[in-house]
Design an enzyme around this catalytic site. Structure first.
Site, PDB file in Angstrom:
ATOM      1  N   GLU A 164     -11.986   7.306  -4.522  1.00 26.74           N
ATOM      2  CA  GLU A 164     -11.968   6.873  -3.124  1.00 26.74           C
ATOM      3  C   GLU A 164     -13.300   7.204  -2.458  1.00 26.74           C
ATOM      4  OE1 GLU A 164     -10.251   5.047   0.082  1.00 26.74           O
ATOM      5  OE2 GLU A 164      -9.186   5.365  -1.796  1.00 26.74           O
TER       6      GLU A 164
ATOM      7  N   ARG B  52      -4.012   7.218  -3.549  1.00 26.55           N
ATOM      8  CA  ARG B  52      -3.644   5.969  -2.889  1.00 26.55           C
ATOM      9  C   ARG B  52      -3.312   4.927  -3.956  1.00 26.55           C
ATOM     10  NH1 ARG B  52      -7.809   8.189   0.294  1.00 26.55           N
ATOM     11  NH2 ARG B  52      -7.471   8.079   2.539  1.00 26.55           N
TER      12      ARG B  52
ATOM     13  N   CYS C 132      -8.199   2.610 -12.038  1.00 24.48           N
ATOM     14  CA  CYS C 132      -8.286   3.822 -11.224  1.00 24.48           C
ATOM     15  C   CYS C 132      -9.725   3.965 -10.736  1.00 24.48           C
ATOM     16  CB  CYS C 132      -7.907   5.057 -12.038  1.00 24.48           C
ATOM     17  SG  CYS C 132      -6.236   5.040 -12.677  1.00 24.48           S
TER      18      CYS C 132
ATOM     19  N   ARG D 199       2.188   3.935 -16.387  1.00 23.29           N
ATOM     20  CA  ARG D 199       2.526   3.283 -17.655  1.00 23.29           C
ATOM     21  C   ARG D 199       3.607   4.066 -18.412  1.00 23.29           C
ATOM     22  NH1 ARG D 199      -1.938   1.664 -18.631  1.00 23.29           N
ATOM     23  NH2 ARG D 199      -2.978   3.589 -19.221  1.00 23.29           N
TER      24      ARG D 199
ATOM     25  N   ARG E 275       0.832  -1.201   0.000  1.00 20.35           N
ATOM     26  CA  ARG E 275       0.000   0.000   0.000  1.00 20.35           C
ATOM     27  C   ARG E 275       0.863   1.245   0.000  1.00 20.35           C
ATOM     28  NH1 ARG E 275      -4.937   1.094   1.805  1.00 20.35           N
ATOM     29  NH2 ARG E 275      -4.302   2.982   0.769  1.00 20.35           N
TER      30      ARG E 275
ATOM     31  N   TYR F 236       3.863   5.815   2.841  1.00 18.02           N
ATOM     32  CA  TYR F 236       2.946   6.937   3.044  1.00 18.02           C
ATOM     33  C   TYR F 236       3.774   8.212   3.069  1.00 18.02           C
ATOM     34  CZ  TYR F 236      -0.544   3.442   3.821  1.00 18.02           C
ATOM     35  OH  TYR F 236      -1.408   2.386   3.634  1.00 18.02           O
TER      36      TYR F 236
ATOM     37  N   ARG G 178      -1.468   6.178   8.347  1.00 13.90           N
ATOM     38  CA  ARG G 178      -0.892   4.988   8.983  1.00 13.90           C
ATOM     39  C   ARG G 178       0.297   5.358   9.854  1.00 13.90           C
ATOM     40  NH1 ARG G 178      -2.146  -0.220   7.305  1.00 13.90           N
ATOM     41  NH2 ARG G 178      -1.155  -0.646   9.296  1.00 13.90           N
TER      42      ARG G 178
END
Length: 130
Positions: free
Chosen positions: A83, A95, A80, A68, A12, A113, A121
Site C-alpha cells: 500500500e 486491504r 498482492c 487460496r 472493497r 471494514y 470509511r
C-alpha cells in the site's frame, strides 16, 4: 457468455492485522475474505480477480496464499501489493478488492471494514457493523 443482467462490481474491504506474523496475516485474510463473501452473497466462481494490499509494516506473508488455501480461491487470479505509505495513515492494514460478476446494483454492494480499518470509511458504517 454472461447474462445481460450481470454487471462487474468491485467489493472493497480492510482490516487491521494484530502483528506482522504469517499466522496473524492468515487470520486477518481469512476473516476479511469470508466477511466480504458472506455479506455480498457471492460465489467464489463469480470473482473475476482479487487484489490485496498491505501497509509497509506487514511483509511476513502473502494474503493471496491464504485466500487460496483457506477460502477456496484456487482459480481466482490474485495479486498482492504494498500500500502507498501516506503519512498518518492506518498502520498494520490489510486491504482487499474483489472484482465480481453479480446481479447486484452498485448501491447493493456491501463493503467490509473491520476493526481499526472502520475509520477508513465511516460513511459506510451501515455496512460495517461488527
Amino acid at each position: 457468455m454472461l447474462n445481460s443482467n450481470v454487471n462487474t462490481r468491485g467489493i472493497r474491504g480492510a482490516t487491521v492485522v494484530l502483528a506482522n506474523t504469517p499466522e496473524d496475516i492468515e487470520n486477518a485474510t481469512v476473516e476479511l475474505t469470508n466477511e466480504m463473501i458472506s455479506r455480498n452473497s457471492i460465489k467464489v466462481e463469480d470473482i473475476a480477480f482479487a487484489v490485496f494490499t498491505l501497509t509497509k509494516d506487514l511483509n511476513a506473508a502473502f494474503p493471496a496464499k491464504y485466500a487460496r488455501l483457506r477460502c477456496g480461491f484456487d482459480m481466482v487470479p490474485m495479486m498482492c501489493y504494498q500500500e502507498l505509505d501516506v503519512p498518518n495513515s492506518i498502520q498494520m492494514c490489510l486491504r482487499a478488492l474483489f472484482v465480481v460478476n453479480t446481479n447486484a446494483s452498485q448501491d447493493e454492494i456491501k463493503h467490509v471494514y473491520l476493526k481499526g480499518a472502520k475509520a477508513l470509511r465511516m460513511d459506510l458504517e451501515r455496512d460495517t457493523a461488527k
